[in-house]
Design a protein around this motif. Structure first.
Motif, PDB file in Angstrom:
ATOM      1  N   GLU A   1      33.709  59.427  38.577  1.00 40.36           N
ATOM      2  CA  GLU A   1      33.166  58.056  38.634  1.00 40.36           C
ATOM      3  C   GLU A   1      34.321  57.053  38.631  1.00 40.36           C
ATOM      4  N   PRO A   2      34.256  56.024  39.473  1.00 35.77           N
ATOM      5  CA  PRO A   2      35.331  55.024  39.507  1.00 35.77           C
ATOM      6  C   PRO A   2      35.345  54.179  38.243  1.00 35.77           C
ATOM      7  N   LYS A   3      36.520  53.664  37.897  1.00 37.57           N
ATOM      8  CA  LYS A   3      36.663  52.814  36.717  1.00 37.57           C
ATOM      9  C   LYS A   3      36.537  51.343  37.107  1.00 37.57           C
ATOM     10  N   PHE A   4      36.001  50.553  36.176  1.00 40.89           N
ATOM     11  CA  PHE A   4      36.091  49.102  36.329  1.00 40.89           C
ATOM     12  C   PHE A   4      37.228  48.609  35.444  1.00 40.89           C
ATOM     13  N   THR A   5      37.727  47.433  35.739  1.00 39.87           N
ATOM     14  CA  THR A   5      38.880  46.913  35.006  1.00 39.87           C
ATOM     15  C   THR A   5      38.442  46.151  33.762  1.00 39.87           C
ATOM     16  N   ARG A   6      39.395  45.963  32.871  1.00 41.52           N
ATOM     17  CA  ARG A   6      39.120  45.153  31.685  1.00 41.52           C
ATOM     18  C   ARG A   6      38.752  43.738  32.098  1.00 41.52           C
ATOM     19  N   GLU A   7      39.410  43.198  33.134  1.00 42.96           N
ATOM     20  CA  GLU A   7      39.103  41.843  33.592  1.00 42.96           C
ATOM     21  C   GLU A   7      37.667  41.757  34.106  1.00 42.96           C
ATOM     22  N   GLU A   8      37.226  42.792  34.822  1.00 46.05           N
ATOM     23  CA  GLU A   8      35.847  42.794  35.312  1.00 46.05           C
ATOM     24  C   GLU A   8      34.869  42.802  34.143  1.00 46.05           C
ATOM     25  N   ARG A   9      35.187  43.592  33.134  1.00 47.97           N
ATOM     26  CA  ARG A   9      34.311  43.642  31.953  1.00 47.97           C
ATOM     27  C   ARG A   9      34.240  42.268  31.292  1.00 47.97           C
ATOM     28  N   GLU A  10      35.380  41.605  31.143  1.00 51.89           N
ATOM     29  CA  GLU A  10      35.393  40.300  30.482  1.00 51.89           C
ATOM     30  C   GLU A  10      34.609  39.261  31.282  1.00 51.89           C
ATOM     31  N   HIS A  11      34.763  39.293  32.608  1.00 56.75           N
ATOM     32  CA  HIS A  11      33.999  38.373  33.441  1.00 56.75           C
ATOM     33  C   HIS A  11      32.499  38.630  33.305  1.00 56.75           C
ATOM     34  N   ASN A  12      32.136  39.893  33.260  1.00 56.86           N
ATOM     35  CA  ASN A  12      30.722  40.221  33.110  1.00 56.86           C
ATOM     36  C   ASN A  12      30.183  39.836  31.744  1.00 56.86           C
TER      37      ASN A  12
END
Length: 585
Positions: free
Chosen positions: A435-446
């Motif tokens: 499974e691909p990873k999402f970034t910490r920045e993406e998590r924070e934006h979400n």
């Protein structure tokens, strides 16, 4: 308009107020010592009293018993004049109106106290008909056992009449019951009236004790209201009498009345100690917003996890193990009773990090049904490519299987015996291989967008932040939101798990398609707070604790509401909005 009563603190319908007499009285309170009755108009016509700032004067009145026909109530209703001294008007729920008094006495209270449905209907009708910033009084009904529920329902003033009468009849009252004097081998109280042997204790002493016990219980209730924890207390107190239990449940069924008054955030612990906790406004509101406002923005699989005793979940030892196994390859959502489901972006949002529940390992059918319903609604709203349940055997897996069968979903189970065993953690890691990873920045934006959805309404996060280049400073949970011009828009408040806007962020909010909560004020520039008399209008859906935009001819501001929308409009005293930032026009 009320000149002599002001609300200072709220806990749902319960309030801490001040009856502004020469010697102020903190409410909810017993008011026998400061009440002056100008008399009934049934026997004779009466002159209007001169009144005094020393007492609350009950204006000449006609009391009617419960069950009186509407035409009788209307025919004998009193037209109360507006007085310039502390005054109270006697009304029934359906004749209640703004007569310019500071307090209102429900004349037929003795006819509906003891009947849960009638009590709920009368109190709610009276509260809806009366000005929001006036005191409500019930006479001849308060005891140490029931007064906490009276206050919980919105009653501000009571008297000693019933408590003293029961003492003279030979009954000794406590906060959890009443006893025949003859049955008492010892006195279970240390008040002044009880400082004698039981053999010498008279009915007059019992009357004094009962009054003392009533006042002591009100002091306890005031403390609970100040702490924002009256509900925790009345969940237990309601058990001491069948009609109180029924009354408690009736008010839980009246969600709209209670929800309008319950703050959206607070820093006090929410104790979930009974099955009735599921019906709390805070829990029902959280479940409703998660399933109607929140939207998952991750493209990764869903991993369902058990809750943890430590809050927020991400700081617990077990959830740190889960995070190490997931490694940003899945969206983590916790299941818990009594909250329901908690997406990782909302783990700090009240009450997700503020509750504590009784842990026995066994879930009641009510708990299972509630969590299953919330999970079902959540999965109907949010699509995932895969659903992985990393949950212990038992209630958790039973709930997921129910929902999966209902929605015809495939669920992968990864736990062997316990979620934190080496084998279980290994199963979870292997299940997410590839499974691909999402970034910490993406998590924070979400996280930021999810908070906006939760606070303001569906898709508010995209409406607010889709046209700006979000830049985060600091680390989760101390997130700050900046646009591409280097202007701060908002800050995440870890204490409550909500967004706090700057002036620039408030302007983005105002100009966006996101639902805006606005308080319109008169032509002044607020500093520190907006008092209720300065409010011209307010959105009806504002709740205590909400982030609000404040606009007027001379000012634009952002702050936090201290009152609900209706109370902001109707109140003539008290702090309406605590201002954080203001700009003069």
């Amino acid at each position: 308009m009320t000149d002599y009563f002001e609300v200072h603190a709220r806990d749902g319908a319960a309030r801490i107020g001040e009856l502004r007499l020469s010697d102020s009285v903190t409410t909810p309170a017993v008011v026998d010592d400061v009440l002056a009755d100008a008399g009934s108009l049934w026997a004779t016509e009466r002159e209007l009293p001169d009144g005094s700032d020393d007492v609350l004067t009950v204006l000449p009145h006609r009391s009617l018993p419960a069950g009186s026909a509407d035409e009788v109530r209307e025919s004998f209703a009193v037209d109360y004049p507006d007085m310039d001294f502390p005054s109270a008007a006697v009304v029934t729920a359906d004749t209640a109106d703004d007569y310019g008094a500071d307090a209102y006495v429900l004349s037929d209270a003795q006819g509906f106290v003891g009947h849960a449905r009638a009590f709920r209907d009368n109190v709610i009708e009276a509260k809806e008909n009366l000005p929001a910033d006036t005191a409500l009084m019930l006479s001849g009904v308060a005891t140490p056992r029931n007064v906490s529920l009276l206050v919980y329902a919105g009653v501000d003033l009571v008297d000693e009449t019933l408590a003293r009468a029961r003492g003279l009849e030979g009954f000794y009252l406590t906060s959890d019951g009443e006893y025949f004097l003859e049955d008492l081998d010892e006195l279970p109280c240390a008040c002044e009236a009880c400082r004698k042997p039981a053999s010498e204790f008279t009915r007059a002493d019992a009357a004094d004790h009962n009054a003392n016990a009533l006042r002591a219980e009100l002091a306890r209730v005031r403390r609970r209201v100040r702490d924002g924890r009256l509900r925790d207390y009345v969940e237990g107190q309601a058990r001491h009498d069948q009609w109180l239990t029924a009354l408690f449940r009736r008010f839980d069924q009246q969600y709209s009345f209670m929800e309008e008054r319950v703050p959206v955030i607070r820093d006090s612990e929410l104790t979930a100690a009974s099955e009735e906790s599921i019906d709390r406004v805070e829990i029902q509101r959280f479940a409703d917003r998660v399933t109607k406002r929140y939207r998952n923005r991750f493209d990764n699989p869903l991993v369902l996890l058990p809750c943890s005793a430590k809050k927020p979940y991400s700081e617990s030892q077990s959830h740190r193990q889960f995070q190490e196994a997931v490694q940003y390859r899945a969206h983590m959502v916790s299941m818990t009773s009594p909250i329901g489901v908690v997406p990782q972006e909302l783990e700090l949002t009240y009450p997700a990090q503020h509750y504590d529940s009784v842990v026995t390992g066994d879930w009641s059918e009510d708990e299972k049904s509630f969590v299953a319903e919330v999970l079902r609604r959540y999965l109907e709203r949010n699509d995932y490519p895969r659903i992985i349940a990393h949950l212990p055997p038992g209630a958790y897996t039973e709930i997921v299987e129910r929902v999966a069968d209902d929605l015809d979903l495939d669920v992968e189970f990864t736990v062997s015996e316990h979620p934190t065993t080496t084998e279980s953690i290994g199963n979870l890691m292997r299940t997410l291989d590839g499974e691909p990873k999402f970034t910490r920045e993406e998590r924070e934006h979400n996280v930021v967008k999810a908070l906006a959805d939760y606070q303001l309404g569906p898709d508010a996060g995209d409406a607010l932040f889709s046209d700006v280049e979000l830049e985060m400073t600091s680390r989760y949970p101390k997130l700050q939101v900046w646009n591409d011009a280097g202007v701060q828009l908002a800050t995440m408040v870890p204490q409550y798990g909500v967004l706090s806007f700057t002036l620039e962020g408030a302007k983005v909010w105002r100009d966006s398609d996101a639902p805006t909560k606005t308080v319109e004020i008169d032509g002044f520039v607020p500093h520190g707070s907006v008092l209720a008399p300065g409010v011209v209008d307010a959105d009806a859906d504002i709740r205590p604790g909400d982030e609000v935009v404040v606009e007027g001819p001379k000012a634009f501001a952002i702050g936090r509401a201290e009152m609900g929308g209706r109370e902001l409009i109707e109140s003539t005293r008290g702090i309406g909005v605590e201002i954080r930032h203001v700009e003069e026009r």
